[in-house]
Design an enzyme around this catalytic site. Structure first.
Site, mmCIF file in Angstrom:
data_model
loop_
_atom_site.group_PDB
_atom_site.id
_atom_site.type_symbol
_atom_site.label_atom_id
_atom_site.label_comp_id
_atom_site.label_asym_id
_atom_site.label_seq_id
_atom_site.Cartn_x
_atom_site.Cartn_y
_atom_site.Cartn_z
ATOM 1 N N SER A 124 43.342 79.550 54.005
ATOM 2 C CA SER A 124 43.822 79.994 52.909
ATOM 3 C C SER A 124 43.579 78.874 51.811
ATOM 4 O O SER A 124 43.734 78.939 50.551
ATOM 5 C CB SER A 124 45.075 80.329 52.839
ATOM 6 N N HIS A 145 36.707 83.152 53.287
ATOM 7 C CA HIS A 145 37.892 83.545 53.250
ATOM 8 C C HIS A 145 38.278 85.020 52.790
ATOM 9 O O HIS A 145 38.008 85.490 51.754
ATOM 10 C CB HIS A 145 38.548 82.778 52.019
ATOM 11 N N GLU A 157 35.894 85.286 49.577
ATOM 12 C CA GLU A 157 35.719 84.158 48.966
ATOM 13 C C GLU A 157 34.728 83.181 49.770
ATOM 14 O O GLU A 157 35.339 82.696 50.786
ATOM 15 C CB GLU A 157 37.007 83.498 48.398
ATOM 16 N N ASN A 195 44.044 81.494 45.858
ATOM 17 C CA ASN A 195 45.334 81.107 46.244
ATOM 18 C C ASN A 195 45.840 80.144 45.301
ATOM 19 O O ASN A 195 47.120 79.871 45.255
ATOM 20 C CB ASN A 195 45.550 80.574 47.979
#
Ligand code: NAD
Length: 288
Positions: A124, A145, A157, A195
Site C-alpha cells: 500500500s 496495487h 494502481e 493512499n
C-alpha cells in the site's frame, strides 16, 4: 496465456490474508493456475474458505456458474513454502505491510523463481525502489496495487520503481487488463496516489472521533451522503484493517517528513488493543 509475448500460465501469490486470497481468486477465475503461499497453514485454510464464499456470491449474482467455481478452486494450490514458487512465471506479493518482512520475502522469491519472472508487490505504501534493490532483477520488480475487495474493485494502481523496465510495465498493464481490471500508472513515492490521499482522510476522520466532534455513525453518514462516498471513512478503515492504515501513515510520515501525516493517538491505541476492524471482529464497529 500469452501476455506481451511472455507466456504466463502459473501465477504465484504470497500472503493469503484479506488481499492475497482475493488476488488468488481473480487470477484463478481468469484462467491462470495459482500457487498461493503463506507462512501460516491456518491463513491458507481461511483463504480458501473465503474464496469459496466469494465465488458463491458470484454464482448467486449469476456472474459465474458451479463449473466455473470448481474450475477456479481446482486451479489454486496452496503451500507454506516459498520453494513452491519455483515454476511461477509472475508473482504477486501480498504479505503484512512491514518493510523488513517484505524485503526478506523478495530476497527469497528472487532466489527461487526463474530469472524472467516478474516480481510484483501489492504494497500500500512501501517503496518499490527499495523492494527492487533487494533482488538480482530490479528491472523486473513493479507495484501491482489491487483495491479491497479485490474481486469487486476495478482499479489496479501500477507503480514503477526507479529501476522498473518498460517491458515489465507493459506486461503488468496487459496482465491487469486480462483480469478485467483497469490499470492506472503512478511513479514510486510514499503512498503512491491512492493512499497518499485516502489514508490522511481516514486519519482525519479518526481525529474527529477522538476529539468528540461526532459519533462514528455520524462521521460516516456525513461523508457518505455529503461526498457521495459508498462507505464512510471509519467503516472503510475497518475494512482495510487498522494495522494497515497505521503502517501506511508511518510510511507517509517517515517518507514525507511532514507532521500532517502523524497518526491519531486513538488509531495507535486501537491497533495496540488489536481492534483491527473486520478481521478481528471489532474496530470502530462490531462484526459477527
Ligand atoms: P493481512 O494481515 O490480512 O494478511 C497478510 C498475510 O501475510 C497473513 O496471512 C500472514 O500470515 C502472511 N504473512 C506474513 N508474513 C509472511 C511471510 N514471511 N511469508 C508468507 N506469508 C506471510 O494483510 P492484507 O490486508 O491482506 O495486506 C497485505 C498487503 O496488501 C499489505 O502490503 C497491504 O498494505 C496491502 N493492501 C491492503 C489493502 C487492504 O485493504 N487491506 C488494500 C490494498 C493493499
Amino acid at each position: 496465456m500469452d501476455i506481451n509475448d511472455v507466456k504466463l500460465n502459473t501465477i504465484g501469490v504470497v500472503g493469503a490474508g484479506t488481499m492475497g486470497n482475493g488476488i488468488a481468486q481473480v487470477f484463478a477465475t481468469s484462467g491462470f493456475a495459482v500457487t498461493l503461499v503463506d507462512i501460516s497453514q491456518q491463513a491458507l485454510d481461511r483463504g480458501v474458505v473465503s474464496i469459496g464464499s466469494s465465488l458463491d456470491r458470484m454464482i448467486k449474482k449469476e456472474i459465474i456458474n458451479d463449473d466455473d467455481k470448481s474450475a477456479a478452486l481446482s486451479s489454486i494450490s496452496c503451500s507454506t513454502s516459498i520453494a513452491a514458487l519455483a515454476s511461477a512465471e509472475f508473482v504477486v506479493e501480498a504479505v503484512t505491510e512491514n518493510p523488513e518482512v517484505k524485503f526478506s520475502i523478495f530476497r527469497e522469491v528472487d532466489n527461487v523463481c526463474p530469472e524472467n519472472t516478474i516480481l510484483a508487490s501489492n504494497t500500500s505504501s512501501i517503496s518499490l525502489t527499495r523492494l527492487a534493490a533487494q533482488t538480482s532483477r530490479p528491472e523486473k520488480v513493479i507495484g501491482m496495487h489491487f483495491m479491497n475487495p479485490v474481486p469487486v474493485m476495478k482499479l489496479v494502481e501500477v507503480i514503477r520503481a526507479l529501476q522498473t523496465a518498460g517491458q515489465t510495465c507493459d506486461t503488468t498493464v496487459q496482465l491487469t487488463q486480462a483480469l478485467g481490471k483497469t490499470p492506472v500508472l503512478a511513479n514510486d513515492s510514499p503512498g503512491f496516489v491512492s493512499n497518499r490521499i485516502l489514508i490522511p482522510m481516514i486519519n482525519e476522520a479518526i481525529f474527529a472521533l477522538h476529539e468528540g466532534v461526532a459519533t462514528p455513525e455520524s462521521i460516516d453518514e456525513i461523508m457518505k451522503l455529503g461526498m457521495n462516498h459508498p462507505l464512510g471513512p471509519l467503516a472503510l478503515a475497518d475494512l482495510i484493517g487498522l494495522d494497515v492504515v497505521l503502517s501506511v501513515l508511518r510510511v507517509l510520515q517517515n517518507g514525507m517528513g511532514d507532521p500532517k501525516f502523524r497518526p491519531c493517538p486513538l488509531l495507535v491505541q486501537m491497533v495496540d488493543a488489536k481492534r483491527l476492524g473486520r478481521k478481528t471482529g471489532v474496530g470502530f464497529y462490531q462484526y459477527d
